[in-house]
Write an enzyme that holds these catalytic residues in place. Structure first.
Site, PDB file in Angstrom:
ATOM      1  N   ASP A 203       0.868  -1.178   0.000  1.00 52.94           N
ATOM      2  CA  ASP A 203       0.000   0.000   0.000  1.00 52.94           C
ATOM      3  C   ASP A 203       0.907   1.231   0.000  1.00 52.94           C
ATOM      4  OD1 ASP A 203      -1.678   2.157   0.609  1.00 52.94           O
ATOM      5  OD2 ASP A 203      -3.015   0.915   1.831  1.00 52.94           O
ATOM      6  N   ARG A 382       0.426  14.780  14.379  1.00 46.38           N
ATOM      7  CA  ARG A 382       1.040  14.328  13.130  1.00 46.38           C
ATOM      8  C   ARG A 382       1.197  15.506  12.169  1.00 46.38           C
ATOM      9  NH1 ARG A 382      -1.715  10.124   8.889  1.00 46.38           N
ATOM     10  NH2 ARG A 382      -3.125  11.896   8.689  1.00 46.38           N
TER      11      ARG A 382
HETATM   12  C1  PLP Z   1      -5.331   6.947   3.334  1.00 42.45           C
HETATM   13  C2  PLP Z   1      -5.140   5.496   3.322  1.00 42.45           C
HETATM   14  C3  PLP Z   1      -6.131   4.668   2.811  1.00 42.45           C
HETATM   15  C4  PLP Z   1      -7.415   5.272   2.353  1.00 42.45           C
HETATM   16  O1  PLP Z   1      -8.282   4.385   1.795  1.00 42.45           O
HETATM   17  P1  PLP Z   1      -9.562   4.928   1.014  1.00 42.45           P
HETATM   18  O2  PLP Z   1     -10.218   3.706   0.582  1.00 42.45           O
HETATM   19  O3  PLP Z   1      -9.067   5.789  -0.102  1.00 42.45           O
HETATM   20  O4  PLP Z   1     -10.366   5.746   1.974  1.00 42.45           O
HETATM   21  C5  PLP Z   1      -5.890   3.292   2.778  1.00 42.45           C
HETATM   22  N1  PLP Z   1      -4.732   2.775   3.227  1.00 42.45           N
HETATM   23  C6  PLP Z   1      -3.757   3.571   3.741  1.00 42.45           C
HETATM   24  C7  PLP Z   1      -2.493   2.965   4.220  1.00 42.45           C
HETATM   25  C8  PLP Z   1      -3.940   4.940   3.809  1.00 42.45           C
HETATM   26  O5  PLP Z   1      -2.997   5.724   4.310  1.00 42.45           O
END
Ligand code: PLP
Length: 423
Positions: A203, A382
């Site tokens: 991710d 943060r």
């Molecule tokens: C911001 C973030 C998300 C956001 O997910 P959405 O489905 O776009 O709301 C997911 N994973 C991580 C690690 C993030 O920082």
């Protein structure tokens, strides 16, 4: 270090021209670009054109004449340049959460289709305890849907290496931790996963646009990430999804390997074929019709990062975060703040966290004085440093405000406030 030194650093900053690409409100120091990127000046005019001309006048013809049908791939190809992927390995679609579901399901499918592997023996999805909650929820939901043949193994940041073994199906990690900014070694962990026969899903939500990412160099299998953070795509911007070419090839015969089989993932959507036949390209990770207005805004956001180049972004990000840590510790060192991010800049992304017992109230007081960061439960202040538009003098002024807030206990009135729904 003085305020004048910071002004001098800004004068020598190779990215200083990029700040003017954004509209930033007067009197605000924006240290939250890791949560919602700032608005590029060009976005409003471009989105207006898309709405008034492409939609208003072109109507449905614009799917062809304005190439709407290619937009998710075109923006995906631009994102690919930021994350070390090939242009046809990335598509913009849906949200990060939904894209995680798609790639995790696909990765598990790839594992279970290997004849020598028993699902029950290779049952673990290894992840970090403090991963972003949506990533944990999505994984648990998928495990439930698949009948609990798998198990989510949640371990601490430094236990990841030890947790990967021949019972690991997938290693699912967020490259840069959303709270502390601690950054995993993508190359080393991916190699370890592969040596153990596992796949690696990354991710990149807090990485893309902030730190250099080299997915193919690291031999990553799948990745996903967010469009509204450092990519400046606007609130709720479409996310992106990456699948390595070797997997796209390997999956061609398996129709539902990506289980959200939608018509835009079909090899020929406009054949209106009653049988699903997935595209052999990254298109199979598309599901339904994308928001063209949102994708158009995202394209402008991605362009702002592309013009800067990853190395310049990284060096400035390191300089800004180092300066912030140094000044906070010098000027607010006795005020109950503790660094929660890695001190070594090589091991972190572009954000810095400090703990404080009254972190929520302190952040509210900072925001009232125009310094916008955010609070993350239970006790974290943060601060994100988007190198495109944060200046060195911003850092000086933000720390100066933090010093005043803490030294004069200006946060106390805010301490009794009810928390807003979005922190
Ligand atoms: C911001 C973030 C998300 C956001 O997910 P959405 O489905 O776009 O709301 C997911 N994973 C991580 C690690 C993030 O920082």
């Amino acid at each position: 270090m003085t305020r004048d030194d910071c002004i001098a650093l800004d004068a020598g900053d190779p990215l200083r021209q990029h700040r003017a690409v954004f509209t930033l409100p007067q009197g605000v120091i924006y240290l939250d670009g890791n949560s919602l990127g700032a608005l590029p000046r060009a976005t409003s005019a471009h989105v207006r054109d898309v709405i008034e001309h492409q939609w208003g006048e072109g109507l449905i013809r614009s799917w062809n004449s304005a190439a709407w049908i290619d937009l998710a791939r075109r923006v995906g190809a631009k994102v690919a340049r930021l994350i070390g992927a090939l242009p046809d390995e990335v598509i913009c679609a849906d949200s990060t959460s939904v894209n995680l579901f798609k790639v995790l399901a696909t990765a598990l499918r790839l594992q279970s289709s290997r004849p020598q592997v028993s699902v029950l023996e290779r049952r673990f999805i290894v992840t970090e305890k403090t991963n972003f909650p949506t990533d944990l929820y999505v994984a648990e939901g998928l495990i439930d849907l698949l009948g609990h043949k798998h198990e989510l193994k949640r371990v601490d940041f430094d236990e990841i290496h030890a947790a990967i073994d021949d019972r690991t199906a997938v290693v699912m990690l967020t490259h840069v931790n959303f709270r502390t900014g601690a950054m995993h070694d993508m190359h080393a962990i991916t190699r370890l996963a592969h040596d153990a026969g596992a796949l690696a899903v990354w991710d990149l939500s807090h990485s893309a646009g902030a730190v250099p990412v080299a997915l193919n160099d690291a031999d990553a299998d799948f990745a996903i990430g967010c469009g509204y953070k450092y990519l400046n795509g606007g609130p709720g911007a479409p996310a992106f999804v990456f699948a390595a070419t070797r997997h796209l090839r390997a999956l061609t015969g398996d129709a539902y390997a990506q289980p959200l089989a939608g018509w835009l993932g079909h090899r020929a959507p406009f054949d209106f074929d009653l049988r699903y036949q997935p595209a052999s390209s990254i298109d199979r990770f598309a599901v339904g019709t994308p928001s063209i207005v949102a994708l158009s805004a995202l394209e402008v956001g991605v362009d702002t990062v592309l013009t800067a180049g990853p190395d310049a972004l990284r060096s400035k990000s390191i300089a800004l975060t180092d300066l912030f840590v140094q000044l906070v510790e010098q000027r607010c060192g006795d005020q109950g703040l503790h660094l929660a991010s890695p001190r070594n800049s090589a091991h972190r992304g572009s954000q810095i966290c400090f703990t404080h017992v009254d972190a929520y109230a302190v952040m509210q007081a900072l925001i009232q004085r125009g310094v916008i960061g955010d609070f993350r439960a239970p006790d974290l202040l943060r601060f994100g440093f988007a190198p495109l538009y944060v200046s060195y003098v911003n850092i000086w002024d933000a720390v100066d405000t933090l010093h005043q807030v803490l030294a004069h206990a200006e946060w106390r009135p805010a301490a009794s406030q009810v928390r807003a729904r979005v922190t």
